[in-house]
Design a protein around this motif. Sequence first.
Motif, PDB file in Angstrom:
ATOM      1  N   TYR A   1      12.040 -14.253  -1.267  1.00  0.00           N
ATOM      2  CA  TYR A   1      12.243 -15.661  -0.934  1.00  0.00           C
ATOM      3  C   TYR A   1      11.945 -15.934   0.541  1.00  0.00           C
ATOM      4  O   TYR A   1      11.500 -17.028   0.904  1.00  0.00           O
ATOM      5  CB  TYR A   1      13.664 -16.099  -1.291  1.00  0.00           C
ATOM      6  CG  TYR A   1      13.849 -16.308  -2.775  1.00  0.00           C
ATOM      7  CD1 TYR A   1      13.308 -17.413  -3.401  1.00  0.00           C
ATOM      8  CD2 TYR A   1      14.539 -15.374  -3.542  1.00  0.00           C
ATOM      9  CE1 TYR A   1      13.455 -17.609  -4.776  1.00  0.00           C
ATOM     10  CE2 TYR A   1      14.692 -15.562  -4.915  1.00  0.00           C
ATOM     11  CZ  TYR A   1      14.143 -16.671  -5.522  1.00  0.00           C
ATOM     12  OH  TYR A   1      14.274 -16.860  -6.882  1.00  0.00           O
ATOM     13  N   GLY A   2      12.169 -14.930   1.385  1.00  0.00           N
ATOM     14  CA  GLY A   2      11.806 -15.082   2.791  1.00  0.00           C
ATOM     15  C   GLY A   2      10.302 -15.239   2.959  1.00  0.00           C
ATOM     16  O   GLY A   2       9.829 -16.111   3.700  1.00  0.00           O
TER      17      GLY A   2
ATOM     18  N   PHE B   1       0.831  -1.205   0.000  1.00  0.00           N
ATOM     19  CA  PHE B   1       0.000   0.000   0.000  1.00  0.00           C
ATOM     20  C   PHE B   1       0.874   1.268   0.000  1.00  0.00           C
ATOM     21  O   PHE B   1       0.532   2.261  -0.654  1.00  0.00           O
ATOM     22  CB  PHE B   1      -0.928   0.000   1.218  1.00  0.00           C
ATOM     23  CG  PHE B   1      -2.207  -0.756   0.986  1.00  0.00           C
ATOM     24  CD1 PHE B   1      -3.245  -0.184   0.263  1.00  0.00           C
ATOM     25  CD2 PHE B   1      -2.373  -2.042   1.473  1.00  0.00           C
ATOM     26  CE1 PHE B   1      -4.425  -0.879   0.036  1.00  0.00           C
ATOM     27  CE2 PHE B   1      -3.545  -2.744   1.246  1.00  0.00           C
ATOM     28  CZ  PHE B   1      -4.577  -2.166   0.526  1.00  0.00           C
ATOM     29  N   TYR B   2       1.981   1.198   0.710  1.00  0.00           N
ATOM     30  CA  TYR B   2       2.879   2.359   0.748  1.00  0.00           C
ATOM     31  C   TYR B   2       3.427   2.650  -0.649  1.00  0.00           C
ATOM     32  O   TYR B   2       3.457   3.812  -1.083  1.00  0.00           O
ATOM     33  CB  TYR B   2       4.023   2.090   1.724  1.00  0.00           C
ATOM     34  CG  TYR B   2       5.067   3.184   1.740  1.00  0.00           C
ATOM     35  CD1 TYR B   2       4.835   4.387   2.420  1.00  0.00           C
ATOM     36  CD2 TYR B   2       6.273   3.025   1.051  1.00  0.00           C
ATOM     37  CE1 TYR B   2       5.787   5.394   2.423  1.00  0.00           C
ATOM     38  CE2 TYR B   2       7.229   4.026   1.042  1.00  0.00           C
ATOM     39  CZ  TYR B   2       6.980   5.210   1.730  1.00  0.00           C
ATOM     40  OH  TYR B   2       7.918   6.205   1.730  1.00  0.00           O
ATOM     41  N   GLN B   3       3.846   1.596  -1.357  1.00  0.00           N
ATOM     42  CA  GLN B   3       4.399   1.801  -2.696  1.00  0.00           C
ATOM     43  C   GLN B   3       3.338   2.266  -3.684  1.00  0.00           C
ATOM     44  O   GLN B   3       3.621   3.060  -4.577  1.00  0.00           O
ATOM     45  CB  GLN B   3       5.058   0.509  -3.177  1.00  0.00           C
ATOM     46  CG  GLN B   3       6.282   0.119  -2.352  1.00  0.00           C
ATOM     47  CD  GLN B   3       7.157  -0.899  -3.052  1.00  0.00           C
ATOM     48  OE1 GLN B   3       7.267  -0.893  -4.270  1.00  0.00           O
ATOM     49  NE2 GLN B   3       7.791  -1.761  -2.269  1.00  0.00           N
TER      50      GLN B   3
ATOM     51  N   PHE C   1       8.670  -6.341  -3.712  1.00  0.00           N
ATOM     52  CA  PHE C   1      10.061  -6.367  -3.257  1.00  0.00           C
ATOM     53  C   PHE C   1      11.050  -6.834  -4.326  1.00  0.00           C
ATOM     54  O   PHE C   1      12.262  -6.768  -4.101  1.00  0.00           O
ATOM     55  CB  PHE C   1      10.194  -7.296  -2.038  1.00  0.00           C
ATOM     56  CG  PHE C   1       9.346  -6.888  -0.869  1.00  0.00           C
ATOM     57  CD1 PHE C   1       9.622  -5.732  -0.157  1.00  0.00           C
ATOM     58  CD2 PHE C   1       8.254  -7.663  -0.482  1.00  0.00           C
ATOM     59  CE1 PHE C   1       8.841  -5.351   0.924  1.00  0.00           C
ATOM     60  CE2 PHE C   1       7.470  -7.301   0.602  1.00  0.00           C
ATOM     61  CZ  PHE C   1       7.762  -6.130   1.297  1.00  0.00           C
ATOM     62  N   GLY C   2      10.542  -7.317  -5.467  1.00  0.00           N
ATOM     63  CA  GLY C   2      11.444  -7.925  -6.430  1.00  0.00           C
ATOM     64  C   GLY C   2      11.819  -9.328  -5.972  1.00  0.00           C
ATOM     65  O   GLY C   2      11.531  -9.726  -4.843  1.00  0.00           O
TER      66      GLY C   2
END
Length: 605
Positions: free
Chosen positions: A299-300, A189-191, A292-293
Amino acid sequence: MVSKLKRFLIGRPMKSTALADEKLSKLKALAVLSSDALSSVAYGTEQILLVLMVGGFTALWYSIPISIAVLGLLTVLILSYRQTIFTYPSGGGAYIVAKENLGLPFGLVAGGSLLVDYILTVAVSASAGTDAITSAFPFLHEDRVLIAVGMILILTILNLRGISESATILAYPVYLFVFAIFVLIISGFYQLMTGTIPAHQPTYGVSISGISLFILLKAFSSGCSALTGVEAVSNAIPNFKAPSEKNAAITLAMMGAILGCMFIGISFLAYWYGISPNPKETVVSQIAAATFGRGGIYYGIQTITALILFLAANTAYSAFPLLAFMLAKDKFMPHMFMVRGDRLGFSNGIIVLGVFSALLIVIFKGDTENLIPLYALGVFIPFTLSQAGMMKRWFTRKPRGWALPFSINTIGMLTTLSIALIFTITKFSQVWIIFVFLPVVILVFRNIHQHYDDIAEELRIDISRDKPISKDNVVVIPVAGVTRVVMETIGYAKSMTDNVVAVYVGFDDESVDKMESKWAEWNPGIRLIVLRSRYRSILKPLIKFIDTVEWKTAKNGHITILMPQFITKKWWHNFLHNQTSWLIRAYLFTRKNVTVATVPYHLQK
């Protein structure tokens, strides 16, 4: 060796007095009993989008109002099951509510549906967790069945170690998953708000050709798969620390609030990012990649999502054994489900759940999409019966302020009934098996109950009239030679009665003459009966002899077959001894008037 392996995997036995320590606090219970419901955000939104794709990409805007409707139903269910918790603090959920208010047949339908649902919970959770792994690591896609079955095995062993220990271990990944999803939602939401990621152009209210009310209802029912697991808290109230019902109600409210926020957040992000279903990648994976790409954070999140989807099955591992216990207590399931294991859990229920869910994974080849309709229908049937049962309770008893809870349950019942019907109509080809399986389960329930009733009636005695009657006892000892184990067996037999005979089966004159000569020389004080077998069979002439003795002693005496047996020092030595005695015991075990006993002789070498 087996005992040592069991101790290594499961742990040391616990005293019965330690049962109170196995009760769950609210935070541990939230991890154990809510993992199924919370993990469903990983596929709930995706199920809505899969249906809406029929109308094309533009039709995906309907996912927002549908998600809000799912959130409304979640609120109704939370309020309803909160009432169930305080009304039925002994647990049992839909089974107890339906049985007490609607009658036994409805209770059995609810109980059978829940048992099926819990098995499907484990299967769906394992297959969905495998999907999350294969989304991040596509080269593992062909091994998804093996991965899912392996995780079920790990969960089964973990739960056999005890509910408190499993809750302690599972609390960390569950809360880590909640944290990760909220980080994803807030970051997303921030992005979007800062314009870092361009938002998909909204198309709210646009009329889409080809999207009918039927499709919308089908999408709504598919999205309701995110509500599975909501009933688990009300089923497992006895697992909570005192005051159990108050702690259960608080845990249920916490679960509802967290689930609602995560589900609606993922649905909004999926729409604003313009994400569509992809058979090779989950919706959560696409959102994480867009936010996040495909780096460490992505992956986390995928690893944590896969882990929580696997661990979501733990909800069933907590609820299935308790429900099986209640059905067994009412004599609708085998009494073995009432037995607590070494670690104070209902081990038989845990093992049966693991085996059946693994079989489902193999049969459906780990395909989550094929399992979810069965899964969802299995839970909405007891949802509906539970709501209807509570409706009848309020309407019949009319306590002060009954109108509001009655209205809540009515809304819940009509909604869940509609969803169950939609699932049945729209996905009949996938869910028809449950309408075959459920009647079979209920028939099995009734046959088990009838069997227990018949046995109880047959075994019941009049303590003022029926007394034990002493009868003569004829002891028959099958022997293969003159050995120390035979000597020990004869000594034991003579301590019970003087009416003892030994029986030897010979295949040729030489072996018979040798045995008779050695027996006469030894003279152990009992008679030797020699039987000749022309066809080299020990069992046939021995059984014929036992039949003759049984016929002569049927009215006035008992016949006991006393089997000498070696107890070997090493486990593999068993394959070298006792095959004939095992065969004889297996055959005689079902004989009505014959008692079979074993006299063990422990070998030192």
